[in-house]
Design an enzyme around this catalytic site. Sequence first.
Site, PDB file in Angstrom:
ATOM      1  N   HIS A  24      -7.992 -18.835  -8.324  1.00  0.00           N
ATOM      2  CA  HIS A  24      -7.480 -17.556  -8.808  1.00  0.00           C
ATOM      3  C   HIS A  24      -6.718 -16.777  -7.736  1.00  0.00           C
ATOM      4  O   HIS A  24      -5.920 -15.890  -8.068  1.00  0.00           O
ATOM      5  CB  HIS A  24      -8.634 -16.709  -9.353  1.00  0.00           C
ATOM      6  CG  HIS A  24      -8.231 -15.778 -10.461  1.00  0.00           C
ATOM      7  ND1 HIS A  24      -7.020 -15.134 -10.499  1.00  0.00           N
ATOM      8  CD2 HIS A  24      -8.900 -15.390 -11.583  1.00  0.00           C
ATOM      9  CE1 HIS A  24      -6.961 -14.371 -11.577  1.00  0.00           C
ATOM     10  NE2 HIS A  24      -8.078 -14.526 -12.257  1.00  0.00           N
ATOM     11  N   ASP A  51       3.785 -25.664 -25.101  1.00  0.00           N
ATOM     12  CA  ASP A  51       4.144 -26.834 -25.901  1.00  0.00           C
ATOM     13  C   ASP A  51       4.654 -27.953 -24.996  1.00  0.00           C
ATOM     14  O   ASP A  51       5.757 -27.876 -24.455  1.00  0.00           O
ATOM     15  CB  ASP A  51       5.220 -26.422 -26.919  1.00  0.00           C
ATOM     16  CG  ASP A  51       5.703 -27.587 -27.778  1.00  0.00           C
ATOM     17  OD1 ASP A  51       5.159 -28.703 -27.649  1.00  0.00           O
ATOM     18  OD2 ASP A  51       6.624 -27.354 -28.588  1.00  0.00           O
TER      19      ASP A  51
END
Length: 418
Positions: A166, A382
């Site tokens: 992170h 996608d």
Amino acid sequence: MAPSSSSLSFTVRKCQPELVTPAIPTPHETKLLSDIDDQEFLRFTYSIIQIYGNESSMANKDPVRVIRQALAQTLVFYYPFAGRLREGRGRKLMVDCTGEGVTFVEADADVTLDQFGDSLQPPFAYATEFLCEVPDSQELATCPLLLIQVTRLKCGGFVVATGWHHTMADGAGLSQFMNAWAEIARGASAPSISPLWRRELLMARDPPRITRNHREYEHVEDTKAPGTNSNDNLVQRSFFFGPTQIAAIRRLVPYHLRQCTAFDIITACLWRCRTKALQIEADEDVRMMCIVNARNRFKPPLPVGYYGNAFAYPAAISTAGKLCGNPFGYAVELIHKVKGEVTEEYMHSVADLMVIKGRCMLTTVRACLVTDLTRARFREVDFGWGKSLSGAPALAKTGPFLAATHIVSYKNPKEKMG
């Protein structure tokens, strides 16, 4: 095997982890992280799971191969992810851009999407089966900054689990990386948004000066006796907030707050319900920390392509008695107000506080954390097989918060979950 608590049993066969390196040589240099990036709270690996269905037009393509090759090409542009973290003087973190690579695991599961039934909704009940094993993130010198597992399913669908350290990026930054990765998987030669490092924009000033009241970092004594930690009995559950539910709750909001966001309403509702459930003493303070993306709070906004951590966790604070005893609008107003406190100066003040107070930790005592990941749009990534059926954090735990709340987008047969 899948968890014994479930009626569904299946096997995930994993290949040995490999290191995927940038497709061509990349600069070998050292890059400093910002003083927002290297907070103590962010020194952990966070994982997102995306679930994809079969796509007939991609029948002759192997998702593992397509995604692995695209990853190597994407790392040419995002080459710091292929390096390793180092800690310098004053615990200052930097990236040694060594090009060592990121961890990639190829796997196969003898299960279909249909067999999962309703368990695809976040939190995905079988998430741990699809996660790449995370090494000790405290071992900075050896911890890969990305850990990816792609698991084929019997039906032709697949699961992508992405863990990232992170300190390297926030949700918006990871979303930018993942969309670049997906664009290249679909045939692009370069990302449509060029990544920008520019971490100096969120470095502490010289000299550093704290100009705002950052109660999210206050040291709070835990008044609970040893062995009575309320976290021991917490369970993870999903709640759907579609247009009907939001409209019903909004009717409880006074007129002057009618323009508040769905996030404000949901967060206020969760804060009150959680406080009541934990039976916190009426005179004790409780905190709700709202993660606020600060990119557009700067003047001018942070440049397009910046993928570092650029958010704050301002804390709305009330006594438990006032929070639960006042009308619902009281909580909504506290949430709405504290979000507005995040400005460019607020962010600089946080960066300065990290230097002055030695990268202090957020308080977790009688505190909860809510993050809105709907704008990260992980479901829209996608790789060529269409949008994912689900894109959400794999686990409830967020750093030291054992039960952070994530607001994610999910489509059930009738409505979306907020």
